[in-house]
Write a protein that holds these residues in place. Structure first.
Motif, PDB file in Angstrom:
ATOM      1  N   ILE A 139       9.742 -15.303 -15.981  1.00 17.16           N
ATOM      2  CA  ILE A 139       8.896 -16.149 -15.157  1.00 17.16           C
ATOM      3  C   ILE A 139       9.347 -16.439 -13.919  1.00 17.16           C
ATOM      4  O   ILE A 139      10.571 -16.585 -13.401  1.00 17.16           O
ATOM      5  CB  ILE A 139       8.942 -17.564 -15.958  1.00 17.16           C
ATOM      6  N   GLU A 140       8.396 -15.813 -12.750  1.00 21.68           N
ATOM      7  CA  GLU A 140       8.776 -16.023 -11.276  1.00 21.68           C
ATOM      8  C   GLU A 140       7.558 -16.218 -10.519  1.00 21.68           C
ATOM      9  O   GLU A 140       6.272 -15.466 -10.979  1.00 21.68           O
ATOM     10  CB  GLU A 140       9.437 -14.640 -10.625  1.00 21.68           C
ATOM     11  N   PRO A 141       7.660 -16.871  -9.348  1.00 22.17           N
ATOM     12  CA  PRO A 141       6.481 -17.074  -8.536  1.00 22.17           C
ATOM     13  C   PRO A 141       5.954 -15.479  -8.014  1.00 22.17           C
ATOM     14  O   PRO A 141       6.736 -14.473  -7.609  1.00 22.17           O
ATOM     15  CB  PRO A 141       6.999 -17.487  -7.244  1.00 22.17           C
ATOM     16  N   ASN A 142       4.602 -15.260  -7.993  1.00 21.68           N
ATOM     17  CA  ASN A 142       3.927 -14.073  -7.806  1.00 21.68           C
ATOM     18  C   ASN A 142       4.416 -12.648  -8.377  1.00 21.68           C
ATOM     19  O   ASN A 142       4.249 -11.548  -7.831  1.00 21.68           O
ATOM     20  CB  ASN A 142       4.199 -13.852  -6.200  1.00 21.68           C
ATOM     21  N   ILE A 143       5.027 -12.737  -9.579  1.00 22.31           N
ATOM     22  CA  ILE A 143       5.444 -11.885 -10.213  1.00 22.31           C
ATOM     23  C   ILE A 143       4.254 -10.764 -10.451  1.00 22.31           C
ATOM     24  O   ILE A 143       4.557  -9.495 -10.542  1.00 22.31           O
ATOM     25  CB  ILE A 143       6.072 -11.973 -11.532  1.00 22.31           C
ATOM     26  N   LEU A 144       3.258 -11.498 -11.008  1.00 27.30           N
ATOM     27  CA  LEU A 144       2.136 -10.204 -11.391  1.00 27.30           C
ATOM     28  C   LEU A 144       1.688  -9.327 -10.014  1.00 27.30           C
ATOM     29  O   LEU A 144       1.457  -8.119 -10.426  1.00 27.30           O
ATOM     30  CB  LEU A 144       1.024 -10.820 -12.045  1.00 27.30           C
ATOM     31  N   PHE A 145       1.495  -9.987  -8.923  1.00 26.53           N
ATOM     32  CA  PHE A 145       0.949  -9.324  -7.832  1.00 26.53           C
ATOM     33  C   PHE A 145       2.015  -8.388  -7.280  1.00 26.53           C
ATOM     34  O   PHE A 145       1.970  -7.032  -7.219  1.00 26.53           O
ATOM     35  CB  PHE A 145       0.802 -10.262  -6.674  1.00 26.53           C
ATOM     36  N   ARG A 146       3.390  -8.673  -7.433  1.00 29.90           N
ATOM     37  CA  ARG A 146       4.634  -7.908  -6.871  1.00 29.90           C
ATOM     38  C   ARG A 146       4.552  -6.694  -7.809  1.00 29.90           C
ATOM     39  O   ARG A 146       5.061  -5.528  -7.422  1.00 29.90           O
ATOM     40  CB  ARG A 146       5.647  -8.603  -6.831  1.00 29.90           C
ATOM     41  N   ALA A 147       4.261  -6.901  -9.198  1.00 29.12           N
ATOM     42  CA  ALA A 147       4.582  -5.863 -10.228  1.00 29.12           C
ATOM     43  C   ALA A 147       3.549  -4.758 -10.516  1.00 29.12           C
ATOM     44  O   ALA A 147       3.699  -3.646 -10.847  1.00 29.12           O
ATOM     45  CB  ALA A 147       5.125  -6.531 -11.518  1.00 29.12           C
ATOM     46  N   THR A 148       2.251  -5.182 -10.068  1.00 30.59           N
ATOM     47  CA  THR A 148       1.150  -4.464 -10.500  1.00 30.59           C
ATOM     48  C   THR A 148       0.162  -4.158  -9.421  1.00 30.59           C
ATOM     49  O   THR A 148      -0.634  -3.300  -9.558  1.00 30.59           O
ATOM     50  CB  THR A 148       0.130  -5.322 -11.457  1.00 30.59           C
ATOM     51  N   GLY A 149       0.173  -4.931  -8.189  1.00 29.19           N
ATOM     52  CA  GLY A 149      -0.732  -4.568  -7.307  1.00 29.19           C
ATOM     53  C   GLY A 149      -0.886  -3.223  -6.510  1.00 29.19           C
ATOM     54  O   GLY A 149      -1.804  -2.736  -6.688  1.00 29.19           O
ATOM     55  N   ASP A 150       0.410  -2.945  -6.132  1.00 36.40           N
ATOM     56  CA  ASP A 150       0.468  -1.549  -5.598  1.00 36.40           C
ATOM     57  C   ASP A 150       0.388  -0.552  -6.486  1.00 36.40           C
ATOM     58  O   ASP A 150      -0.241   0.569  -5.967  1.00 36.40           O
ATOM     59  CB  ASP A 150       2.053  -1.616  -4.853  1.00 36.40           C
ATOM     60  N   LEU A 151       0.883  -0.563  -7.698  1.00 38.75           N
ATOM     61  CA  LEU A 151       0.690   0.461  -8.436  1.00 38.75           C
ATOM     62  C   LEU A 151      -0.907   0.410  -8.990  1.00 38.75           C
ATOM     63  O   LEU A 151      -1.260   1.533  -9.092  1.00 38.75           O
ATOM     64  CB  LEU A 151       1.138   0.082 -10.130  1.00 38.75           C
ATOM     65  N   ALA A 152      -1.519  -0.288  -9.106  1.00 39.90           N
ATOM     66  CA  ALA A 152      -3.202  -0.060  -9.157  1.00 39.90           C
ATOM     67  C   ALA A 152      -3.648   0.475  -8.175  1.00 39.90           C
ATOM     68  O   ALA A 152      -4.698   1.343  -8.322  1.00 39.90           O
ATOM     69  CB  ALA A 152      -3.834  -1.649  -9.159  1.00 39.90           C
ATOM     70  N   VAL A 153      -3.382   0.185  -6.784  1.00 38.67           N
ATOM     71  CA  VAL A 153      -4.103   1.031  -5.715  1.00 38.67           C
ATOM     72  C   VAL A 153      -3.520   2.738  -5.668  1.00 38.67           C
ATOM     73  O   VAL A 153      -4.448   3.468  -5.622  1.00 38.67           O
ATOM     74  CB  VAL A 153      -3.487   0.441  -4.422  1.00 38.67           C
ATOM     75  N   LYS A 154      -2.132   2.736  -6.202  1.00 35.47           N
ATOM     76  CA  LYS A 154      -1.777   4.000  -6.329  1.00 35.47           C
ATOM     77  C   LYS A 154      -2.618   4.887  -7.408  1.00 35.47           C
ATOM     78  O   LYS A 154      -2.965   6.031  -7.118  1.00 35.47           O
ATOM     79  CB  LYS A 154      -0.177   4.096  -6.686  1.00 35.47           C
ATOM     80  N   PHE A 155      -3.062   4.106  -8.379  1.00 37.92           N
ATOM     81  CA  PHE A 155      -3.885   4.858  -9.372  1.00 37.92           C
ATOM     82  C   PHE A 155      -4.998   5.512  -8.820  1.00 37.92           C
ATOM     83  O   PHE A 155      -5.558   6.527  -9.225  1.00 37.92           O
ATOM     84  CB  PHE A 155      -4.188   3.932 -10.593  1.00 37.92           C
ATOM     85  N   PHE A 156      -5.699   4.464  -8.068  1.00 40.14           N
ATOM     86  CA  PHE A 156      -7.087   4.966  -7.407  1.00 40.14           C
ATOM     87  C   PHE A 156      -6.624   6.243  -6.624  1.00 40.14           C
ATOM     88  O   PHE A 156      -7.601   6.966  -6.486  1.00 40.14           O
ATOM     89  CB  PHE A 156      -7.578   4.029  -6.770  1.00 40.14           C
ATOM     90  N   SER A 157      -5.780   6.199  -5.756  1.00 43.78           N
ATOM     91  CA  SER A 157      -5.392   7.117  -4.658  1.00 43.78           C
ATOM     92  C   SER A 157      -5.158   8.339  -5.583  1.00 43.78           C
ATOM     93  O   SER A 157      -5.864   9.564  -5.054  1.00 43.78           O
ATOM     94  CB  SER A 157      -4.410   6.890  -3.929  1.00 43.78           C
TER      95      SER A 157
END
Length: 364
Positions: A139-157
């Motif tokens: 449990i951490e502040p903002n963990i979901l964004f930090r862990a998944t946000g950039d990965l999701a964009v990489k998938f699209f590229s």
């Protein structure tokens, strides 16, 4: 953040196939349509019940849910949960409520949203005399964004079509597409489908583009950081570059009357399990040129292209630096809306509910 309820298929350590319900997992895409979901799995103790947690983690202020899965109903009994730190100290305890059957399994749900202290934890569950302990999670502040946000964009590229993606594939599908009237139009670009090289404006494509724009707007201050402008360094967040790539393709799929074509269709014979750059010969006018086609019914997600056009225009005027607003996009969005309005029932535009509501809000 864009949150959705999804299901993932996984296997436990005995190789037995299970369908595990994911709680509120975060998709910063698209999506979506696409979309990247967090991995859920049973805990280390192989028991007749299994504690399913979000292994990416939980944001401190966000909802937190554990699901318990069993092969048997266990009489519909209620259960208990205890959240403990690595030292064994119980930091939260609560009840499990039966959620009933789903796909041949039985489920219980426990809520530990009240636990907001950062740290590493595991959950021990007990139902009908059966127990299990989950895999550890944080449990951490903002963990979901930090862990998944950039990965999701990489998938699209990586899924980009009509271009070279270094390290993944060469220049592909530059002969897209034959049109319905037999002429050839420029329908290059967009994203390949997750399991093939098709492009589906009636499927994942419009929701994915909209999800990328939505995700940026929800967390713009974070996406604007230099760390998220690395794959295409141009002063524009990568997530916006990716949304623009998708929307550039969707513009090409809008017919003169405002309807949006449904999909690309492969004509080449032989195996489709080939590299993208050899799926067609990239030469316009040969027999393997793919065709852009419609389904018998109009594309129910086409109206969402209007929503994405309007949202990008608004962001370009009010938030984004380095992306000029295109007034012609508003005219195109209105043409799409007018078409779907004209064929809709009882004073509503044609299309699925999500596409109708989001597009109406963005155009307003």
């Amino acid at each position: 953040m864009l949150s959705i309820n999804v299901f993932c298929e996984c296997r436990d350590r005995k190789g037995v196939q299970t369908m595990n319900q994911v709680g509120k997992s975060v998709l910063l895409v698209a999506g979506v349509a696409a979309l990247l979901s967090t991995l859920i799995a049973a805990g280390p103790a192989m028991a007749s019940v299994a504690a399913l947690v979000n292994q990416v983690g939980y944001d401190t202020k966000a909802p937190k849910v554990v699901r318990v899965q069993s092969d048997t109903e266990l009489g519909g009994a209620a259960g208990t949960l205890a959240v403990s730190d690595p030292g064994g100290k119980t930091d939260f305890s609560g009840a499990l409520e039966s959620s009933g059957p789903l796909w041949g399994k039985f489920y219980w749900k426990g809520d530990f949203t009240a636990l907001e202290t950062s740290g590493r934890y595991s959950i021990r569950v007990s139902v009908g005399g059966q127990t299990d302990t989950s895999f550890p999670f944080i449990i951490e502040p903002n963990i979901l964004f930090r862990a998944t946000g950039d990965l999701a964009v990489k998938f699209f590229s990586i899924q980009r079509c009509g271009t070279t993606v270094p390290g993944w594939h060469g220049l592909c599908h530059m002969d897209d597409c034959k049109r319905l009237d037999g002429t050839h139009g420029d329908h290059t670009g967009g994203w390949h489908d997750a399991g093939d090289y098709g492009k589906f404006p009636a499927g994942f494509h419009p929701p994915a583009t909209f999800a990328l724009l939505y995700a940026y707007e929800e967390r713009a201050d974070e996406w604007d950081a230099p760390a998220y402008d690395t794959r295409f360094p141009n002063g524009v967040p990568d997530i916006i570059d990716e949304a623009i790539w998708g929307l550039d393709f969707e513009r090409k799929c809008v017919a003169a009357d405002g309807h949006v074509f449904a999909r690309t269709v492969r004509h080449k014979s032989g195996s489709s399990f080939v590299a993208p750059e050899v799926d067609t010969d990239n030469k316009i006018g040969t027999s393997d040129d793919r065709t852009i086609e419609d389904d018998p019914a109009p594309n129910g997600r086409g109206v969402l292209v209007a929503g994405s056009l309007a949202k990008l225009w608004w962001l370009s005027k009010n938030r984004l630096h380095g992306v000029a607003p295109r007034d012609e996009d508003i005219a195109l969005a209105e043409r799409i809306w007018d078409y779907y309005w004209s064929i809709g029932p009882s004073g509503h535009p044609y299309g699925d509910g999500m596409a109708q509501v989001f597009s109406a809000m963005e155009l307003y």
